[in-house]
Design a protein around this motif. Sequence first.
Motif, PDB file in Angstrom:
ATOM      1  N   THR A 101       7.065 -10.258  -2.410  1.00 29.68           N
ATOM      2  CA  THR A 101       5.832 -10.762  -3.018  1.00 29.68           C
ATOM      3  C   THR A 101       4.647  -9.900  -2.639  1.00 29.68           C
ATOM      4  O   THR A 101       4.684  -9.152  -1.646  1.00 29.68           O
ATOM      5  CB  THR A 101       5.582 -12.230  -2.600  1.00 29.68           C
ATOM      6  OG1 THR A 101       4.582 -12.808  -3.461  1.00 29.68           O
ATOM      7  CG2 THR A 101       5.111 -12.341  -1.149  1.00 29.68           C
ATOM      8  N   TYR A 102       3.593 -10.029  -3.447  1.00 35.31           N
ATOM      9  CA  TYR A 102       2.319  -9.366  -3.135  1.00 35.31           C
ATOM     10  C   TYR A 102       1.205 -10.062  -3.916  1.00 35.31           C
ATOM     11  O   TYR A 102       1.132  -9.941  -5.145  1.00 35.31           O
ATOM     12  CB  TYR A 102       2.369  -7.874  -3.500  1.00 35.31           C
ATOM     13  CG  TYR A 102       1.032  -7.170  -3.303  1.00 35.31           C
ATOM     14  CD1 TYR A 102       0.539  -6.927  -2.018  1.00 35.31           C
ATOM     15  CD2 TYR A 102       0.259  -6.774  -4.392  1.00 35.31           C
ATOM     16  CE1 TYR A 102      -0.683  -6.309  -1.823  1.00 35.31           C
ATOM     17  CE2 TYR A 102      -0.965  -6.144  -4.207  1.00 35.31           C
ATOM     18  CZ  TYR A 102      -1.435  -5.919  -2.931  1.00 35.31           C
ATOM     19  OH  TYR A 102      -2.664  -5.318  -2.735  1.00 35.31           O
ATOM     20  N   ASN A 103       0.373 -10.830  -3.197  1.00 34.78           N
ATOM     21  CA  ASN A 103      -0.807 -11.479  -3.790  1.00 34.78           C
ATOM     22  C   ASN A 103      -0.518 -12.156  -5.130  1.00 34.78           C
ATOM     23  O   ASN A 103      -1.201 -11.915  -6.127  1.00 34.78           O
ATOM     24  CB  ASN A 103      -1.939 -10.451  -3.978  1.00 34.78           C
ATOM     25  CG  ASN A 103      -2.590 -10.076  -2.666  1.00 34.78           C
ATOM     26  OD1 ASN A 103      -2.637 -10.872  -1.729  1.00 34.78           O
ATOM     27  ND2 ASN A 103      -3.097  -8.857  -2.578  1.00 34.78           N
ATOM     28  N   SER A 104       0.488 -13.012  -5.141  1.00 38.17           N
ATOM     29  CA  SER A 104       0.874 -13.654  -6.406  1.00 38.17           C
ATOM     30  C   SER A 104       1.303 -15.096  -6.140  1.00 38.17           C
ATOM     31  O   SER A 104       2.424 -15.491  -6.427  1.00 38.17           O
ATOM     32  CB  SER A 104       2.013 -12.851  -7.049  1.00 38.17           C
ATOM     33  OG  SER A 104       2.265 -13.305  -8.346  1.00 38.17           O
ATOM     34  N   GLU A 105       0.359 -15.878  -5.598  1.00 39.02           N
ATOM     35  CA  GLU A 105       0.715 -17.213  -5.090  1.00 39.02           C
ATOM     36  C   GLU A 105       1.201 -18.153  -6.191  1.00 39.02           C
ATOM     37  O   GLU A 105       2.128 -18.938  -5.970  1.00 39.02           O
ATOM     38  CB  GLU A 105      -0.484 -17.893  -4.395  1.00 39.02           C
ATOM     39  CG  GLU A 105      -1.115 -17.101  -3.292  1.00 39.02           C
ATOM     40  CD  GLU A 105      -2.034 -16.001  -3.797  1.00 39.02           C
ATOM     41  OE1 GLU A 105      -2.781 -16.218  -4.777  1.00 39.02           O
ATOM     42  OE2 GLU A 105      -1.989 -14.909  -3.219  1.00 39.02           O
TER      43      GLU A 105
ATOM     44  N   ASP B 256       6.712  -9.581   2.329  1.00 39.64           N
ATOM     45  CA  ASP B 256       5.341  -9.592   1.821  1.00 39.64           C
ATOM     46  C   ASP B 256       4.666  -8.238   2.069  1.00 39.64           C
ATOM     47  O   ASP B 256       4.399  -7.867   3.206  1.00 39.64           O
ATOM     48  CB  ASP B 256       4.583 -10.727   2.522  1.00 39.64           C
ATOM     49  CG  ASP B 256       3.176 -10.922   1.991  1.00 39.64           C
ATOM     50  OD1 ASP B 256       2.661 -10.030   1.290  1.00 39.64           O
ATOM     51  OD2 ASP B 256       2.595 -11.985   2.296  1.00 39.64           O
TER      52      ASP B 256
ATOM     53  N   TRP C 207       5.633  -9.791   7.047  1.00 40.75           N
ATOM     54  CA  TRP C 207       4.413  -9.230   6.432  1.00 40.75           C
ATOM     55  C   TRP C 207       4.042  -7.925   7.099  1.00 40.75           C
ATOM     56  O   TRP C 207       4.311  -7.733   8.298  1.00 40.75           O
ATOM     57  CB  TRP C 207       3.281 -10.252   6.592  1.00 40.75           C
ATOM     58  CG  TRP C 207       1.932  -9.848   6.063  1.00 40.75           C
ATOM     59  CD1 TRP C 207       1.427 -10.061   4.804  1.00 40.75           C
ATOM     60  CD2 TRP C 207       0.866  -9.204   6.791  1.00 40.75           C
ATOM     61  NE1 TRP C 207       0.142  -9.586   4.708  1.00 40.75           N
ATOM     62  CE2 TRP C 207      -0.235  -9.046   5.915  1.00 40.75           C
ATOM     63  CE3 TRP C 207       0.741  -8.731   8.107  1.00 40.75           C
ATOM     64  CZ2 TRP C 207      -1.450  -8.456   6.299  1.00 40.75           C
ATOM     65  CZ3 TRP C 207      -0.463  -8.142   8.486  1.00 40.75           C
ATOM     66  CH2 TRP C 207      -1.536  -8.002   7.583  1.00 40.75           C
TER      67      TRP C 207
ATOM     68  N   SER D  44       0.033  -9.175   1.392  1.00 43.37           N
ATOM     69  CA  SER D  44      -0.794 -10.182   0.710  1.00 43.37           C
ATOM     70  C   SER D  44      -1.905 -10.701   1.615  1.00 43.37           C
ATOM     71  O   SER D  44      -1.829 -10.637   2.840  1.00 43.37           O
ATOM     72  CB  SER D  44       0.075 -11.375   0.276  1.00 43.37           C
ATOM     73  OG  SER D  44       1.040 -10.985  -0.656  1.00 43.37           O
ATOM     74  N   LYS D  45      -2.917 -11.268   0.965  1.00 46.38           N
ATOM     75  CA  LYS D  45      -4.074 -11.826   1.685  1.00 46.38           C
ATOM     76  C   LYS D  45      -3.824 -13.300   2.043  1.00 46.38           C
ATOM     77  O   LYS D  45      -2.770 -13.852   1.771  1.00 46.38           O
ATOM     78  CB  LYS D  45      -5.331 -11.662   0.829  1.00 46.38           C
ATOM     79  CG  LYS D  45      -5.691 -10.190   0.595  1.00 46.38           C
ATOM     80  CD  LYS D  45      -6.998 -10.028  -0.152  1.00 46.38           C
ATOM     81  CE  LYS D  45      -7.472  -8.584  -0.146  1.00 46.38           C
ATOM     82  NZ  LYS D  45      -6.530  -7.663  -0.815  1.00 46.38           N
TER      83      LYS D  45
ATOM     84  N   ASP E  34      -1.474  -4.129   4.044  1.00 48.12           N
ATOM     85  CA  ASP E  34      -1.475  -3.545   2.702  1.00 48.12           C
ATOM     86  C   ASP E  34      -1.772  -2.045   2.805  1.00 48.12           C
ATOM     87  O   ASP E  34      -2.815  -1.635   3.296  1.00 48.12           O
ATOM     88  CB  ASP E  34      -2.561  -4.239   1.862  1.00 48.12           C
ATOM     89  CG  ASP E  34      -2.499  -3.842   0.395  1.00 48.12           C
ATOM     90  OD1 ASP E  34      -1.734  -2.911   0.056  1.00 48.12           O
ATOM     91  OD2 ASP E  34      -3.211  -4.464  -0.411  1.00 48.12           O
TER      92      ASP E  34
ATOM     93  N   THR F  46      -1.729 -16.310   0.246  1.00 40.62           N
ATOM     94  CA  THR F  46      -0.266 -16.317   0.317  1.00 40.62           C
ATOM     95  C   THR F  46       0.197 -16.948   1.632  1.00 40.62           C
ATOM     96  O   THR F  46       1.149 -17.746   1.646  1.00 40.62           O
ATOM     97  CB  THR F  46       0.299 -14.887   0.170  1.00 40.62           C
ATOM     98  OG1 THR F  46       0.019 -14.422  -1.151  1.00 40.62           O
ATOM     99  CG2 THR F  46       1.803 -14.842   0.399  1.00 40.62           C
TER     100      THR F  46
END
Length: 273
Positions: free
Chosen positions: A12-16, A40, A66, A43-44, A69, A47
């Motif tokens: 995943t990446y910043n796609s809640e 991850d 995680w 992500s910020k 980035d 997430t």
Amino acid sequence: MQNPEISIIISTYNSEAWLEKVMWSYEAQTFKNFEMVIADDGSKQPTFDLIEKMKSLVSYPIHHVWHEDNGFQKSQILNKAILACNADYILMSDGDCMARADYVAVHMAKREKGYFLSGGYFMLPMAISESITKADILSQDCFQLAWLKSKGLKSSFKNNKLTASGLKEQILNAVTPTNASWNGHNASGWKADILAINGFDERMQYGGQDRELGERLFNYGVKSKQIRYSAVCLHLDHPRGYKTQDSIDKNLAIRATTKSENLKWTDYGIKKA
């Protein structure tokens, strides 16, 4: 919970919004003895907040792996996630791919020593992707062709992916022209085999790093089985801002070397040279 029989890596990446739908789809699985390892790629906070919330709402264990980035570094975070897996069998998918209720059961039933499993996905348009609710996922309505058509899905041969079963499913798996390659959105294999080839090549950014892993598995002697019409996941639509011709060209060159030199191991994987 006893040791999980299968570890499921979800990237995943910043796609809640999409990740939450995907996580609910795993709550609906008929096979229960699994863990989820979220890979991850930086992500910020939203997430992190979602994952913490979901840990208390779903019945399966979740591990959040995680790193900072640093652009598209999916290969790096997948290697970290592989090491975090507690099961000897690993299924890999993406944070935009919702799994039908029998998805994990199919991977478990068809796994075999000396093989990896190669599945595909069913691509949904954006309007349908956005309209799917938690209730639609838990009821499995959103995996039904009639429901999807009621939301505007057009008729297509590809719709067979959602309905094929029994003999038809076996025939379509056998005759599909699509190679049984390692596909990052729907593939599974033995952790020992993935470690034996040193995981993903971390030089590779967007475009084919999953295929290259599969090509080294082939060179190592692992064969593949096609489960395109057996293990069904729905791909939620999204833009791909990280797709660049440079990274695709670079990756094609790496894959060409893997093939021409029959490479089984990468010096740029889990263990660094």
